[in-house]
Enzyme design. Structure first.
Site, short mmCIF file in Angstrom:
data_model
loop_
_atom_site.label_atom_id
_atom_site.label_comp_id
_atom_site.label_asym_id
_atom_site.label_seq_id
_atom_site.Cartn_x
_atom_site.Cartn_y
_atom_site.Cartn_z
N ASN A 7 -20.99 0.92 -52.82
CA ASN A 7 -21.23 1.16 -54.55
C ASN A 7 -23.47 1.52 -54.56
O ASN A 7 -23.60 0.47 -54.39
CB ASN A 7 -21.05 0.33 -55.46
CG ASN A 7 -22.04 0.75 -57.01
OD1 ASN A 7 -22.50 1.78 -57.26
ND2 ASN A 7 -21.39 0.14 -57.95
N ARG A 99 -18.32 4.47 -54.80
CA ARG A 99 -18.16 4.90 -55.81
C ARG A 99 -19.35 6.04 -56.05
O ARG A 99 -20.45 5.83 -55.55
CB ARG A 99 -18.94 3.82 -56.81
CG ARG A 99 -18.89 4.23 -58.03
CD ARG A 99 -19.42 2.69 -59.10
NE ARG A 99 -19.73 2.99 -60.16
CZ ARG A 99 -20.06 2.53 -61.02
NH1 ARG A 99 -20.69 1.80 -60.32
NH2 ARG A 99 -20.78 2.82 -62.42
N HIS A 187 -17.49 5.21 -66.22
CA HIS A 187 -16.90 3.46 -65.96
C HIS A 187 -15.72 4.55 -66.04
O HIS A 187 -14.88 3.08 -66.43
CB HIS A 187 -17.32 3.11 -67.48
CG HIS A 187 -18.53 2.45 -67.90
ND1 HIS A 187 -18.66 2.02 -69.25
CD2 HIS A 187 -19.13 2.26 -67.07
CE1 HIS A 187 -20.19 1.40 -69.09
NE2 HIS A 187 -20.46 1.67 -67.65
N ARG A 248 -29.00 0.80 -73.50
CA ARG A 248 -29.29 1.97 -74.83
C ARG A 248 -29.23 2.06 -75.79
O ARG A 248 -28.37 0.80 -76.23
CB ARG A 248 -28.34 2.97 -73.39
CG ARG A 248 -28.82 2.93 -72.16
CD ARG A 248 -27.66 3.54 -71.13
NE ARG A 248 -27.43 2.73 -70.26
CZ ARG A 248 -26.68 2.27 -68.96
NH1 ARG A 248 -25.06 3.63 -69.43
NH2 ARG A 248 -26.11 1.92 -68.36
N GLU A 392 -13.58 -2.87 -59.38
CA GLU A 392 -13.92 -1.38 -59.44
C GLU A 392 -13.78 -1.61 -58.10
O GLU A 392 -13.73 -0.64 -57.33
CB GLU A 392 -15.68 -1.54 -59.68
CG GLU A 392 -15.02 -1.20 -61.44
CD GLU A 392 -16.51 -1.04 -61.69
OE1 GLU A 392 -17.60 -2.07 -62.14
OE2 GLU A 392 -17.16 0.34 -62.43
#
Ligand code: AMP
Length: 408
Positions: A7, A99, A187, A248, A392
């Site tokens: 990743n 990823r 996601h 965010r 993931e």
């Protein structure tokens, strides 16, 4: 089969190795035999490398490396030498999975990386300027190390790529569609993994279920997963849309941005910093992007911290309601990622307005004892509510297996 997963981010790289050699089944997520990470923010002109094995051996060093490819090579070397050696030779690795954040509209499933895939990732850099270059760099670095070993790309947008046009199109000018300005969602690897795991846990075919997945970490997003497909999601053209997050803002009236540009002469860079790094839990609480610290401050009577938590919950509930409408019903709610896997307060407060649907959680006391993947709905609840640890990396490893060993 030994599968290396990478990743690659702009300021960190995370990698792990799955050894499936002695596994008879691929049903449950195995623990990686080796994990490593590079942190490029640790110190100027240096990288911090941390590696550890599943048996507890570890190494931590700060190296005078600034070149990302060289850092990745140093990380990979810890697989075959030093205290974290788990392989005799790097040639034992059968495949490297990556990823990749943005796959645009074209990539709806994982793919074996070839020149076309690399060109596509590169062409999507304007849509993911912070991520796709790092992802591509990771692929190139691994190609240099592993030469002919196949590499697989799994895209964070792919799961949402089949959303209906009505959900994915923004109500700006029609031209935006041609310009690629649409809701992509992110996601996706996590939403897909937890939705499939949820179907396994409730013992039903995913093709019969309406599942609302809530990925609540530093970044937060929801997905409406109907019969195994994402039909709506809260993140959009960028990961800035939708829910309030750690730092965010999530959705805000775009008129605010015009106002700031006109009245306070904000530049694009300044707006980006404001909305990505100085908003959300951090911006409102004035304390931190970490939910644990904000809740702690709220419990000590801090007004801004309480407002931040109340807003996080308010927006979460509102968007959950929107996803239920997009699903046209609700069989399962899934909570995952840092906040979603660990916060009874968020489970309770997020689920409370959905009691009218017959959703009921287990007792407060039982919620506080919850650990691991489990159903936190009461036995007589009309909706199952699951807490699932997102995996993931394992989802990427599974994609590598399916592409290399396709089932007949
Ligand atoms: P992630 O991005 O999935 O690693 O999630 C990171 C976030 O999860 C952190 O910023 C924390 O706010 C949150 N988190 C982790 N543990 C807990 C916890 N026990 N309770 C509430 N939030 C938590």
């Amino acid at each position: 089969m030994k599968i290396l997963v990478l990743n690659a981010g702009s300021s960190s790289h995370k990698s792990c190795l799955f050894d499936l050699t002695s596994r008879s089944s691929t049903d449950a997520a195995p623990i990686p035999v080796w994990r490593a990470a590079l942190d490029w923010t640790h110190q100027a002109d240096m990288v911090e490398l941390v590696a550890k094995t599943d048996t507890g051996d570890s190494v931590k060093e700060v190296l005078p490396i600034t070149d990302k490819a060289k850092g990745i090579a140093a990380m990979v070397q810890t697989l075959v030498q030093g205290p974290t050696q788990v392989l005799d030779d790097l040639s034992d690795i059968a495949v490297v999975g990556h990823r990749v954040v943005h796959g645009g509209r074209d990539y709806q499933a994982p793919v074996i990386v070839d020149a076309d895939v690399k060109a596509a990732i590169s062409s999507l850099i304007p849509l993911a300027p912070a991520h796709n270059p790092a992802n591509l760099q990771g692929i190139e670095a691994m190609a240099t190390i592993f030469e002919a070993v196949p590499q697989v790309a799994m895209f964070d947008t792919a799961f949402h790529a089949c959303m209906p046009d009505a959900a994915s199109t923004y109500p700006g000018p029609y031209d935006w569609i041609d310009q690629g300005i649409r809701r992509y969602g992110f996601h996706g690897i996590s939403h897909q993994y937890v939705a499939e795991r949820a179907a396994d846990l409730v013992g039903q075919d995913i093709a019969t279920l309406k599942i609302l997945t809530c990925h609540l970490g530093n970044g937060c997003s929801l997905a409406a997963v109907r019969h195994g497909y994402s039909v709506d999601t809260t993140m959009g053209f960028t990961p800035l849309d939708g829910l309030m997050m750690g730092s965010r803002s999530g959705s805000v009236d775009p008129g605010i941005l015009i106002h700031l540009m006109e009245q306070q002469h904000y530049t694009a860079d300044q707006l980006s910093t404001l909305l990505n790094k100085e908003s959300g839990l951090k911006g409102i609480s004035g304390l931190s992007n970490d939910m644990r610290l904000v809740v702690e401050a709220m419990e000590q009577g801090n007004y801004q911290a309480k407002l931040a938590v109340d807003m996080f919950i308010h927006r979460l509930r509102r968007e959950m309601g929107a996803m239920v409408a997009s699903l046209g019903g609700l069989d399962v709610v899934v909570f995952t990622a840092g906040i979603g896997e660990n916060s009874p307060l968020v489970w309770q407060r997020a689920c409370e307005p959905f009691e009218f649907l017959g959703l009921k959680l287990i007792s407060d006391n039982d919620l506080s004892q919850a650990a691991g993947d489990q159903d936190i709905a009461a036995a007589d609840s009309a909706v199952r509510v699951l807490v699932i640890h997102t995996q993931e990396e394992w989802a990427i490893a599974q994609a590598c297996i399916s592409l290399l060993q396709p089932t007949p």
